[in-house]
Motif scaffolding. Structure first.
Motif, short mmCIF file in Angstrom:
data_model
loop_
_atom_site.label_atom_id
_atom_site.label_comp_id
_atom_site.label_asym_id
_atom_site.label_seq_id
_atom_site.Cartn_x
_atom_site.Cartn_y
_atom_site.Cartn_z
N ARG A 1 0.84 -1.20 0.03
CA ARG A 1 0.09 -0.05 0.10
C ARG A 1 0.81 1.38 0.11
NH1 ARG A 1 -4.71 -1.96 4.42
NH2 ARG A 1 -5.17 -4.03 3.24
N TYR B 1 0.28 5.43 -1.36
CA TYR B 1 -0.60 6.44 -1.62
C TYR B 1 0.02 7.91 -1.83
CZ TYR B 1 -3.63 3.14 0.52
OH TYR B 1 -4.41 1.93 0.93
N ASN B 2 0.02 8.40 -3.11
CA ASN B 2 0.21 9.57 -3.51
C ASN B 2 -0.44 10.80 -2.64
OD1 ASN B 2 2.41 8.98 -5.55
ND2 ASN B 2 0.50 8.50 -6.72
N GLN B 3 -1.63 10.67 -2.41
CA GLN B 3 -2.45 11.73 -1.65
C GLN B 3 -2.90 10.71 -0.58
OE1 GLN B 3 -2.79 14.53 -2.69
NE2 GLN B 3 -1.74 14.43 -4.55
N LYS B 4 -3.19 11.48 0.56
CA LYS B 4 -3.56 10.91 1.98
C LYS B 4 -4.75 10.17 1.84
CE LYS B 4 -4.61 13.19 5.61
NZ LYS B 4 -4.49 14.30 6.82
N PRO B 5 -4.87 8.66 2.15
CA PRO B 5 -6.15 8.10 1.84
C PRO B 5 -7.22 8.40 2.99
CG PRO B 5 -4.28 6.73 2.93
CD PRO B 5 -3.76 8.13 2.37
#
Length: 234
Positions: free
Chosen positions: A178, A180-184
């Motif tokens: 896991r 993520y480029n953006q905060k999930p």
């Protein structure tokens, strides 16, 4: 009709496809069955022919869930729930292998955040000093993006260790698959102020002057930084 070897192979393939599933396997596969997914239809049809007495006894209560079309014969629905149970079991095994496997540079976590590799200890843990936990949740900031604490590790424990031992080094397990480029979104969490009575909730059993109640506080920012906290009183 497919044979046993083909069925086993398709269970494994479905587990790989849905390894990050957050919904019930039966609901996802039931929806795909209703939409005419050929793989699911063939697996359900095969599993129906293999139903044993134990299958019927174990799975018959699931008929009331309605995840597979209720207009289908009961045996077809039971075949669907049996197939879904075997896919769910295979997903769990895949997740456990991932959870326990040594880290690799090719894991999505390190492909997205190469600098994080220098903080790996013994091939399976990561120095918490390289991370920033988001609001005590399972989401952590890593170089160039975000990762998540492994499902088997309670993020509240990590937050407690950080708060109570701010100068002591410690190491945590992040999910290697896991990044993520953006905060999930974070998991929905709640603080139980007063536990509600479950049977009363199911029956909507409330009356004037009742002294029993339940109070839960949804933690602020648990789902999204813009969300405000909410309180439900039952």
């Amino acid at each position: 009709m497919i044979d046993l070897d083909q069925y086993i192979e398709r269970v494994a393939r479905s587990a790989g496809k849905y390894v990050d599933l957050t919904d019930y396997a039966a609901k996802v596969l039931g929806d795909r069955y209703a939409n005419g997914d050929q793989t699911v239809v063939e697996c359900v049809d095969f599993r129906r022919t293999m139903l044993a007495v134990d299958d019927r006894d174990t799975l018959k209560w699931q008929l009331q869930l309605g995840f597979f079309p209720v207009g289908l014969p009961a045996d077809v629905q039971l075949g669907g729930y049996a197939f879904a149970a075997e896919v769910a079991s295979a997903i769990l095994k895949l997740r456990m292998r991932t959870a326990c496997a040594p880290y690799r540079r090719t894991d999505p976590l390190f492909s997205g955040s190469p600098a994080l590799w220098s903080s790996v200890r013994d091939g399976e843990l990561i120095d918490f000093a390289a991370l920033t936990q988001e609001l005590g949740s399972e989401v952590v900031a890593v170089p160039k993006g975000f990762g998540k604490i492994a499902d088997e590790l309670d993020p509240a424990l990590v937050e407690w260790l950080r708060r109570n031992n701010p100068t002591s080094p410690f190491f945590v397990r992040l999910a290697p698959d896991r990044f993520y480029n953006q905060k999930p979104p974070m998991m929905l969490t709640e603080a139980v102020i007063a536990p509600g009575r479950f049977d009363a909730l199911m029956k909507f059993d409330m009356y004037p002057g009742q002294r029993e109640y339940g109070e839960y506080v949804l933690q602020k920012d648990a789902l999204d930084p813009e969300e405000s906290s909410a309180v439900d009183r039952l």
